[in-house]
Scaffold this motif. Structure first.
Motif, short mmCIF file in Angstrom:
data_model
loop_
_atom_site.label_atom_id
_atom_site.label_comp_id
_atom_site.label_asym_id
_atom_site.label_seq_id
_atom_site.Cartn_x
_atom_site.Cartn_y
_atom_site.Cartn_z
N VAL A 38 -2.42 0.68 -12.30
CA VAL A 38 -1.16 1.01 -12.97
C VAL A 38 -0.97 2.53 -12.99
CG1 VAL A 38 0.12 0.87 -15.15
CG2 VAL A 38 -1.18 -1.11 -14.35
N SER A 39 -2.04 3.25 -13.26
CA SER A 39 -1.98 4.71 -13.26
C SER A 39 -1.63 5.24 -11.87
CB SER A 39 -3.33 5.28 -13.71
OG SER A 39 -3.34 6.68 -13.59
N ARG A 40 -2.25 4.67 -10.84
CA ARG A 40 -1.95 5.10 -9.46
C ARG A 40 -0.48 4.83 -9.12
NH1 ARG A 40 -5.46 6.41 -5.83
NH2 ARG A 40 -4.43 5.27 -4.14
N LEU A 41 0.07 3.70 -9.59
CA LEU A 41 1.49 3.40 -9.37
C LEU A 41 2.37 4.45 -10.03
CD1 LEU A 41 1.72 -0.45 -10.01
CD2 LEU A 41 2.04 0.72 -7.84
N GLU A 42 2.08 4.72 -11.29
CA GLU A 42 2.91 5.65 -12.06
C GLU A 42 2.84 7.08 -11.53
OE1 GLU A 42 1.98 5.29 -16.19
OE2 GLU A 42 2.90 3.30 -16.36
N ASN A 43 1.72 7.45 -10.96
CA ASN A 43 1.56 8.80 -10.43
C ASN A 43 1.96 8.92 -8.97
OD1 ASN A 43 0.60 10.17 -12.79
ND2 ASN A 43 -1.26 8.95 -12.59
N GLY A 44 2.43 7.83 -8.39
CA GLY A 44 2.92 7.87 -7.01
C GLY A 44 1.83 7.92 -5.96
N HIS A 45 0.62 7.51 -6.32
CA HIS A 45 -0.48 7.53 -5.36
C HIS A 45 -0.54 6.28 -4.50
CE1 HIS A 45 -2.07 11.23 -6.93
NE2 HIS A 45 -2.07 10.73 -8.16
N THR A 46 0.21 5.26 -4.87
CA THR A 46 0.25 4.03 -4.09
C THR A 46 1.66 3.46 -4.14
OG1 THR A 46 -0.85 1.91 -3.71
CG2 THR A 46 -0.45 2.49 -5.98
N VAL A 47 2.01 2.72 -3.11
CA VAL A 47 3.33 2.09 -3.03
C VAL A 47 3.17 0.62 -3.37
CG1 VAL A 47 5.27 1.56 -1.51
CG2 VAL A 47 4.03 3.71 -1.24
N PRO A 48 3.85 0.14 -4.40
CA PRO A 48 3.67 -1.25 -4.82
C PRO A 48 4.38 -2.23 -3.89
CG PRO A 48 5.32 -0.20 -6.18
CD PRO A 48 4.77 0.86 -5.27
N ALA A 49 3.79 -3.41 -3.76
CA ALA A 49 4.44 -4.51 -3.04
C ALA A 49 5.52 -5.09 -3.94
CB ALA A 49 3.41 -5.58 -2.69
N ILE A 50 6.44 -5.83 -3.36
CA ILE A 50 7.53 -6.42 -4.15
C ILE A 50 6.97 -7.38 -5.21
CG2 ILE A 50 8.01 -8.31 -2.55
CD1 ILE A 50 10.63 -6.35 -4.52
N GLU A 51 5.89 -8.09 -4.88
CA GLU A 51 5.27 -8.99 -5.85
C GLU A 51 4.75 -8.21 -7.06
OE1 GLU A 51 4.38 -8.99 -2.57
OE2 GLU A 51 5.29 -10.86 -1.92
N THR A 52 4.18 -7.03 -6.79
CA THR A 52 3.69 -6.19 -7.87
C THR A 52 4.85 -5.72 -8.75
OG1 THR A 52 1.87 -5.44 -6.47
CG2 THR A 52 2.38 -4.10 -8.41
N LEU A 53 5.96 -5.35 -8.11
CA LEU A 53 7.13 -4.92 -8.88
C LEU A 53 7.68 -6.07 -9.73
CD1 LEU A 53 8.96 -2.71 -6.26
CD2 LEU A 53 7.67 -1.96 -8.27
#
Length: 123
Positions: free
Chosen positions: A32-47
């Motif tokens: 979740v931290s990596r998502l919020e900091n832009g270090h990873t691109v989430p899949a649509i399922e994750t979104l």
């Protein structure tokens, strides 16, 4: 808009911690931290999972307003290539039949036909 910033803003608006999101989604807090900091691109399922955890419709992850944006009526628009070959009538039926037959043929035959068509178009 960066999706991570939007996720963080929605989470903080709901007064949730990353640990709360971890419990609600099953995603690790470090992810979740990596998502919020832009270090990873989430899949649509994750979104979709995040939207459920934040109790917001999916469109709100991409759009700031309260109501969904008004979509243009695409059905009323006429295609830009309205006069293009194969867009109507006998030509459209022929093109549809050609597509079906090309889909049934093996790759070698398709390549041969496309090569011949390219040679004929060059003349």
């Amino acid at each position: 808009m960066i999706i991570g910033d939007r996720l963080r803003a929605l989470r903080e608006e709901k007064k949730l911690s990353q640990g709360d999101i971890e419990k609600r989604t099953g995603l690790l807090r470090c992810y979740v931290s990596r998502l919020e900091n832009g270090h990873t691109v989430p899949a649509i399922e994750t979104l979709e999972n995040m939207a459920r955890a934040l109790e917001v419709p999916l469109y709100q992850l991409f759009y700031d307003g309260k109501e969904p944006p008004v979509l243009p009526n695409l059905l009323k628009r006429k295609p830009s290539g309205e006069d293009a070959w194969g867009s109507s009538g006998k030509d459209a039926r022929y093109l549809n039949k050609l597509r079906r037959l090309m889909g049934k043929s093996d790759e070698g035959n398709r390549k041969l036909l496309l090569h011949m068509a390219q040679k004929m178009a060059q003349r």
